[in-house]
Scaffold this motif. Structure first.
Motif, PDB file in Angstrom:
ATOM      1  N   TRP A  69       0.760  -1.319   0.052  1.00 14.55           N
ATOM      2  CA  TRP A  69      -0.099  -0.180   0.025  1.00 14.55           C
ATOM      3  C   TRP A  69       0.672   1.274  -0.012  1.00 14.55           C
ATOM      4  O   TRP A  69       0.585   2.297  -0.672  1.00 14.55           O
ATOM      5  CB  TRP A  69      -0.906  -0.128   1.202  1.00 14.55           C
ATOM      6  N   LEU A  70       1.871   1.140   0.727  1.00 15.94           N
ATOM      7  CA  LEU A  70       2.738   2.565   0.869  1.00 15.94           C
ATOM      8  C   LEU A  70       3.205   2.615  -0.534  1.00 15.94           C
ATOM      9  O   LEU A  70       3.484   4.064  -0.889  1.00 15.94           O
ATOM     10  CB  LEU A  70       3.913   2.510   1.607  1.00 15.94           C
ATOM     11  N   ARG A  71       3.701   1.712  -1.126  1.00 11.51           N
ATOM     12  CA  ARG A  71       4.480   1.925  -2.614  1.00 11.51           C
ATOM     13  C   ARG A  71       3.145   2.376  -3.841  1.00 11.51           C
ATOM     14  O   ARG A  71       3.426   2.922  -4.480  1.00 11.51           O
ATOM     15  CB  ARG A  71       5.065   0.663  -3.079  1.00 11.51           C
ATOM     16  N   THR A  72       2.139   1.730  -3.449  1.00 15.71           N
ATOM     17  CA  THR A  72       0.827   2.013  -4.382  1.00 15.71           C
ATOM     18  C   THR A  72       0.405   3.366  -4.291  1.00 15.71           C
ATOM     19  O   THR A  72       0.141   4.121  -5.079  1.00 15.71           O
ATOM     20  CB  THR A  72      -0.249   0.981  -4.291  1.00 15.71           C
ATOM     21  N   LEU A  73       0.162   3.771  -3.010  1.00 13.74           N
ATOM     22  CA  LEU A  73      -0.185   5.226  -2.570  1.00 13.74           C
ATOM     23  C   LEU A  73       1.255   6.376  -2.935  1.00 13.74           C
ATOM     24  O   LEU A  73       0.986   7.376  -2.803  1.00 13.74           O
ATOM     25  CB  LEU A  73      -0.659   5.369  -1.087  1.00 13.74           C
ATOM     26  N   VAL A 193      -6.287   9.266   1.954  1.00 13.59           N
ATOM     27  CA  VAL A 193      -5.929   8.051   1.755  1.00 13.59           C
ATOM     28  C   VAL A 193      -6.914   6.756   1.694  1.00 13.59           C
ATOM     29  O   VAL A 193      -6.886   6.007   0.671  1.00 13.59           O
ATOM     30  CB  VAL A 193      -4.938   7.613   2.967  1.00 13.59           C
ATOM     31  N   PHE A 194      -8.013   7.277   2.384  1.00 11.61           N
ATOM     32  CA  PHE A 194      -9.010   6.277   2.342  1.00 11.61           C
ATOM     33  C   PHE A 194      -9.781   6.137   0.800  1.00 11.61           C
ATOM     34  O   PHE A 194     -10.112   5.357   0.463  1.00 11.61           O
ATOM     35  CB  PHE A 194     -10.057   6.684   3.117  1.00 11.61           C
ATOM     36  N   ASP A 210     -13.994   0.635   6.415  1.00 10.32           N
ATOM     37  CA  ASP A 210     -13.445   1.803   7.212  1.00 10.32           C
ATOM     38  C   ASP A 210     -11.949   1.551   7.322  1.00 10.32           C
ATOM     39  O   ASP A 210     -11.498   0.368   7.130  1.00 10.32           O
ATOM     40  CB  ASP A 210     -14.291   1.812   8.511  1.00 10.32           C
ATOM     41  N   THR A 211     -11.365   2.466   7.853  1.00 14.20           N
ATOM     42  CA  THR A 211      -9.742   1.996   8.206  1.00 14.20           C
ATOM     43  C   THR A 211      -9.316   2.923   9.254  1.00 14.20           C
ATOM     44  O   THR A 211      -9.960   3.995   9.681  1.00 14.20           O
ATOM     45  CB  THR A 211      -8.748   2.443   6.805  1.00 14.20           C
ATOM     46  N   LYS A 212      -8.344   2.446  10.029  1.00 13.11           N
ATOM     47  CA  LYS A 212      -7.520   3.214  11.101  1.00 13.11           C
ATOM     48  C   LYS A 212      -6.220   3.694  10.500  1.00 13.11           C
ATOM     49  O   LYS A 212      -5.373   2.867  10.150  1.00 13.11           O
ATOM     50  CB  LYS A 212      -7.432   2.702  12.523  1.00 13.11           C
ATOM     51  N   LEU A 213      -5.865   4.993  10.405  1.00 13.23           N
ATOM     52  CA  LEU A 213      -4.567   5.381   9.969  1.00 13.23           C
ATOM     53  C   LEU A 213      -3.824   6.197  11.265  1.00 13.23           C
ATOM     54  O   LEU A 213      -4.623   6.799  12.324  1.00 13.23           O
ATOM     55  CB  LEU A 213      -4.544   6.303   8.910  1.00 13.23           C
ATOM     56  N   VAL A 229      -0.559   0.371   7.310  1.00 14.06           N
ATOM     57  CA  VAL A 229      -1.575   1.178   6.456  1.00 14.06           C
ATOM     58  C   VAL A 229      -2.516   0.316   5.471  1.00 14.06           C
ATOM     59  O   VAL A 229      -1.888  -0.755   4.877  1.00 14.06           O
ATOM     60  CB  VAL A 229      -0.568   1.744   5.418  1.00 14.06           C
ATOM     61  N   LEU A 230      -3.852   0.388   5.711  1.00 19.35           N
ATOM     62  CA  LEU A 230      -4.834  -0.196   5.232  1.00 19.35           C
ATOM     63  C   LEU A 230      -4.521  -1.854   5.091  1.00 19.35           C
ATOM     64  O   LEU A 230      -4.908  -2.673   4.070  1.00 19.35           O
ATOM     65  CB  LEU A 230      -4.802   0.125   3.567  1.00 19.35           C
ATOM     66  N   THR A 231      -4.156  -2.322   6.284  1.00 23.51           N
ATOM     67  CA  THR A 231      -4.213  -3.848   6.280  1.00 23.51           C
ATOM     68  C   THR A 231      -5.646  -4.399   6.982  1.00 23.51           C
ATOM     69  O   THR A 231      -6.393  -3.648   7.356  1.00 23.51           O
ATOM     70  CB  THR A 231      -3.092  -4.077   7.508  1.00 23.51           C
TER      71      THR A 231
END
Length: 299
Positions: A69-73, A193-194, A210-213, A229-231
């Motif tokens: 996700w870090l690389r994709t984002l 990010v969401f 939903d997500t928590k960052l 991130v987004l796990t």
């Protein structure tokens, strides 16, 4: 220092959370270390309780998901060095935790859990039923479990010290904790990010409910996306096709939550004492769903 019974040469354990352990180079502290070794264990937690037994392969799955996700984002600022094949960072990660550890930059973490909700469920649903709002964000009447919100909402929580429960807070409280400029940055970055994560998930036949960052400041004072991130530990993912048919098929630890709730409803757990041991079938199903989510995202 050891972790899960295996030696980690060159590192000392600086912090142990419910799921992640932070190690620093020998002789350093979290305040003085230039880099931190963040190890994702196979431990699982729910309702602020660490559970037994662990979920096999979970740490490696979460680490792979965060890195992807870090690389994709395009938001890799928390990583230290090159985590690609043959990269410098990989050479500094002990074999005992290879595949489930990242070498990261040290950040001054902000005491806010940045929760973004695109669907109403879980603790947010409970708060909505009591107040008609979540973290001070008023919502339309009549929403049911799993319904899509008119638009994603930022519903922050105060990140309580270890051993205490996190507390949902309104945006005004975030301003008090970190200042108005940082609070606005946390809200806008979280929603961004969401939105990007939800769009990518949708292209894979998934709904990001939903997500928590979490965010921290680097040495320059810049606010950086941090931690996982987004796990499937920090987010709810549902199968889009099943949801369209009226079923919720989750790819996260909802399997564990549902089983624990059933134990509580049956009077076998009061939700405050030591939680019951997870049955083998629940452990296996959870491990399989984590692995399937990673395969679908990367596939």
């Amino acid at each position: 220092m050891t972790v899960d019974g295996a030696a980690l040469p060159g590192y000392d354990l600086a912090y142990q959370g419910k799921v992640r352990d932070l190690h620093v180079p020998e002789g350093a502290t979290l305040e003085t270390a230039d880099v931190v070794l963040m190890v994702a264990s196979d431990r699982v937690s729910a309702f602020d309780h660490a559970l037994e037994p662990p979920i096999p392969g979970k740490g490696a799955t979460l680490t792979a998901m965060t890195t992807w996700w870090l690389r994709t984002l395009g938001d890799e600022a928390q990583l230290a060095g090159d985590h690609g094949p043959g990269g410098d960072a990989l050479a500094r990660i002990p074999d005992a935790v290879a595949g489930r550890a990242l070498l990261v930059r040290r950040l001054d973490m902000l005491p806010v859990e940045c929760v973004v909700r695109g669907r109403i469920t879980g603790s947010g649903l409970l708060e909505y039923r009591e107040t008609g709002a979540i973290s001070g964000v008023a919502l339309p009447e009549g929403l049911q479990d799993g319904d899509a919100l008119p638009e994603p909402i930022f519903t922050p929580a105060w990140k309580a010290p270890k051993g205490q429960h996190d507390e949902n807070i309104p945006f005004d409280r975030v301003v008090e904790l970190v200042g108005s400029e940082a609070a606005e940055t946390l809200r806008s970055r979280s929603l961004e990010v969401f939105a990007r994560g939800a769009a990518i998930a949708a292209s894979k036949g998934l709904v990001l409910a939903d997500t928590k960052l979490e965010f921290g400041r680097d040495a320059t004072g810049a606010i950086v996306l941090a931690d996982e991130v987004l796990t499937s530990d920090s987010s709810r993912y549902w199968d889009a096709e099943a949801l369209e048919a009226g079923r919720v098929e989750s790819f996260d630890k909802q399997i564990v939550r549902d089983w624990l709730l059933s134990e509580a409803e049956a009077g076998r757990w009061d939700r405050s004492g030591t939680p019951p041991v997870l049955p083998a079938a629940i452990v296996e199903r959870t491990a399989a769903r984590y692995a399937e989510l990673l395969a679908r995202l990367l596939g």
